[in-house]
Write a protein that holds these residues in place. Structure first.
Motif, mmCIF file in Angstrom:
data_model
loop_
_atom_site.group_PDB
_atom_site.id
_atom_site.type_symbol
_atom_site.label_atom_id
_atom_site.label_comp_id
_atom_site.label_asym_id
_atom_site.label_seq_id
_atom_site.Cartn_x
_atom_site.Cartn_y
_atom_site.Cartn_z
ATOM 1 N N SER A 231 23.570 55.298 54.121
ATOM 2 C CA SER A 231 23.111 55.385 55.299
ATOM 3 C C SER A 231 22.612 53.627 55.667
ATOM 4 O O SER A 231 22.516 54.151 57.094
ATOM 5 N N PHE A 232 22.471 53.117 55.528
ATOM 6 C CA PHE A 232 22.034 51.901 55.141
ATOM 7 C C PHE A 232 23.238 51.000 55.608
ATOM 8 O O PHE A 232 22.903 49.714 56.564
ATOM 9 N N CYS A 233 23.660 50.670 54.170
ATOM 10 C CA CYS A 233 24.517 49.534 54.701
ATOM 11 C C CYS A 233 25.903 49.699 54.640
ATOM 12 O O CYS A 233 26.653 50.692 55.054
ATOM 13 N N ASP A 234 26.888 49.147 55.777
ATOM 14 C CA ASP A 234 28.439 48.496 56.219
ATOM 15 C C ASP A 234 28.987 48.453 54.838
ATOM 16 O O ASP A 234 29.827 49.507 54.623
ATOM 17 N N ARG A 235 28.564 47.520 54.024
ATOM 18 C CA ARG A 235 29.606 46.951 52.319
ATOM 19 C C ARG A 235 28.874 46.779 52.088
ATOM 20 O O ARG A 235 27.539 47.408 51.342
ATOM 21 N N CYS A 236 29.519 47.635 50.097
ATOM 22 C CA CYS A 236 28.720 47.483 49.261
ATOM 23 C C CYS A 236 29.440 47.146 47.995
ATOM 24 O O CYS A 236 30.791 46.489 48.220
ATOM 25 N N LEU A 237 28.646 45.842 47.037
ATOM 26 C CA LEU A 237 29.141 45.431 45.864
ATOM 27 C C LEU A 237 28.110 46.030 44.329
ATOM 28 O O LEU A 237 27.928 46.929 44.596
ATOM 29 N N LEU A 238 29.136 46.434 43.878
ATOM 30 C CA LEU A 238 29.147 46.942 42.677
ATOM 31 C C LEU A 238 29.339 46.019 41.535
ATOM 32 O O LEU A 238 30.437 45.366 41.490
ATOM 33 N N LEU A 239 28.195 46.118 40.634
ATOM 34 C CA LEU A 239 27.980 45.455 39.409
ATOM 35 C C LEU A 239 28.034 46.472 38.262
ATOM 36 O O LEU A 239 27.749 46.946 38.037
ATOM 37 N N LYS A 240 29.564 45.491 36.962
ATOM 38 C CA LYS A 240 28.970 46.164 35.887
ATOM 39 C C LYS A 240 28.923 45.261 34.944
ATOM 40 O O LYS A 240 29.673 44.342 34.533
ATOM 41 N N GLU A 241 28.155 45.513 33.850
ATOM 42 C CA GLU A 241 27.770 44.523 33.124
ATOM 43 C C GLU A 241 28.250 42.774 33.316
ATOM 44 O O GLU A 241 28.835 41.954 32.423
ATOM 45 N N GLY A 242 27.496 42.569 34.745
ATOM 46 C CA GLY A 242 27.441 41.143 35.389
ATOM 47 C C GLY A 242 28.370 40.917 35.804
ATOM 48 O O GLY A 242 28.295 39.499 36.110
ATOM 49 N N ARG A 243 30.101 41.731 36.443
ATOM 50 C CA ARG A 243 30.262 41.301 36.935
ATOM 51 C C ARG A 243 30.899 42.316 37.486
ATOM 52 O O ARG A 243 30.429 43.753 37.945
ATOM 53 N N LEU A 244 31.158 41.377 39.283
ATOM 54 C CA LEU A 244 31.587 42.413 40.160
ATOM 55 C C LEU A 244 32.964 42.998 40.005
ATOM 56 O O LEU A 244 34.071 42.447 40.272
ATOM 57 N N VAL A 245 32.503 44.115 40.163
ATOM 58 C CA VAL A 245 33.939 45.147 39.972
ATOM 59 C C VAL A 245 34.909 45.490 40.658
ATOM 60 O O VAL A 245 35.580 45.691 41.321
ATOM 61 N N GLU A 246 33.682 46.095 42.515
ATOM 62 C CA GLU A 246 34.247 46.977 43.554
ATOM 63 C C GLU A 246 33.407 45.235 44.566
ATOM 64 O O GLU A 246 32.056 45.525 44.288
ATOM 65 N N ASP A 247 34.272 45.789 45.689
ATOM 66 C CA ASP A 247 33.512 44.919 47.272
ATOM 67 C C ASP A 247 34.006 45.721 48.151
ATOM 68 O O ASP A 247 35.352 45.426 48.482
ATOM 69 N N GLY A 248 33.474 46.419 48.825
ATOM 70 C CA GLY A 248 33.916 47.413 49.718
ATOM 71 C C GLY A 248 33.244 47.674 51.082
ATOM 72 O O GLY A 248 32.227 47.942 50.943
ATOM 73 N N ASN A 249 33.752 49.148 51.642
ATOM 74 C CA ASN A 249 33.426 49.946 52.267
ATOM 75 C C ASN A 249 32.176 50.211 52.044
ATOM 76 O O ASN A 249 32.355 50.858 50.847
ATOM 77 N N ALA A 250 30.311 50.861 51.459
ATOM 78 C CA ALA A 250 30.027 51.551 51.426
ATOM 79 C C ALA A 250 30.056 52.760 50.804
ATOM 80 O O ALA A 250 29.655 53.002 49.665
#
Length: 303
Positions: A231-250
């Motif tokens: 509801s608040f963010c336009d974009r979202c980063l997904l971290l897994k085990e210290g790595r950035l695995v997804e970066d895109g629309n929230a």
């Protein structure tokens, strides 16, 4: 292209498990540093990061994280416990140094991490406001001009001259959030800021963050509340085990995260409904979840 607020390039952070680095003499530290520099100049060694990859006692909280955030973006950061979210925010807040890589910050940064970060327990609420604001680069006149607004938002006027070590966790968070949000930071970093506090305070915080975002400031928010992120963010980063695995629309990233959680555990299916509700709320549309009609008696009892 908009001016960058944050630039993170190949950021990594490691911790050594089960051991403590021994103290050593200054002479030995200087000698070791010169030796490493000499090897690097003559190309006789690989990077320190590569050497440490084979060390089983190392735990990588972050591994080769890279992303950019433009001014005015609202970015959520999600992931399971231990994914590296808080470590990333500590590095961006200059509390922790990275093992390798770097992060560039363009603008005044205000951060609110764990309860109590940046507060001295022996100082009063009034003294901590001045201390935090001074660290952020404000002079005494600027702090005095905003002081009443900070205290009024935190709703702790009665205890403002009491040492914060006597505050409850909720009072601590109220004051810490109020200081961070009212000092006009160009970049605001928040780590589970809504985890402490009652429903009224959480709503108040969300309203303030929305106001900060509308003013064109950059916001990074870590939360396990997926509905809040969507509801608040336009974009979202997904971290897994210290790595950035997804970066895109929230919304898209939140759905990917929820799906991964559903595969790992028998998670609550209502989370998907929360994401949908948050998405529609973001578009200013209301959803009726259910409607029922009940006939009431003379005294208001169902009949």
């Amino acid at each position: 292209m908009s001016k960058l607020a944050l630039l993170v390039n190949n950021l990594s952070k490691s911790y050594r498990i089960g051991t403590r680095a021994p103290y050593q003499e200054i002479r030995k530290s200087v000698t070791d540093s010169l030796r490493q520099a000499k090897r690097a100049v003559f190309g006789r060694s690989v990077s320190r990061l590569a050497d440490e990859n084979i060390d089983p006692s190392l735990f990588w909280a972050l591994k080769d994280i890279s992303f950019e955030v433009k001014h005015g973006e609202t970015v959520g950061i999600i992931g399971c416990n231990g994914a590296g979210k808080s470590t990333l925010l500590k590095i961006l807040s200059k509390i922790t140094k990275p093992t390798s890589g770097y992060a560039e910050i363009h603008g005044r940064l205000g951060s609110l991490l764990e309860v109590g970060t940046g507060f001295h327990p022996e100082l009063t609420g009034r003294e901590n406001i001045y201390l935090n604001a001074t660290i952020l680069g404000l002079d005494r006149n600027e702090i005095a001009r905003r002081f009443d607004e900070i205290v009024a938002f935190a709703e702790i006027e009665r205890f403002i001259d009491t040492p914060v070590k006597f505050y409850s966790s909720g009072m601590y968070m109220r004051l810490a959030f109020s200081v961070s949000a009212h000092l006009d930071p160009e970049i605001l970093i928040l780590d589970e800021v809504l985890a402490v506090g009652d429903a009224a305070f959480q709503k108040k915080c969300m309203g303030k963050m929305e106001g900060v975002a509308k003013d064109g400031r950059t916001v990074l928010l870590v939360s396990h509340n997926i509905a809040t992120i969507v509801s608040f963010c336009d974009r979202c980063l997904l971290l897994k085990e210290g790595r950035l695995v997804e970066d895109g629309n929230a919304i898209s990233v939140a759905e990917i995260y929820q799906e991964s959680q559903s595969n790992a555990l028998d998670s609550d299916p209502k989370i998907n409904e929360m994401i949908l509700a948050a998405e529609n709320n973001k578009n200013q549309k209301a959803i009726f979840k259910s409607i029922s009609i009940t006939t009431l008696g003379k005294h208001g009892e169902p009949v």
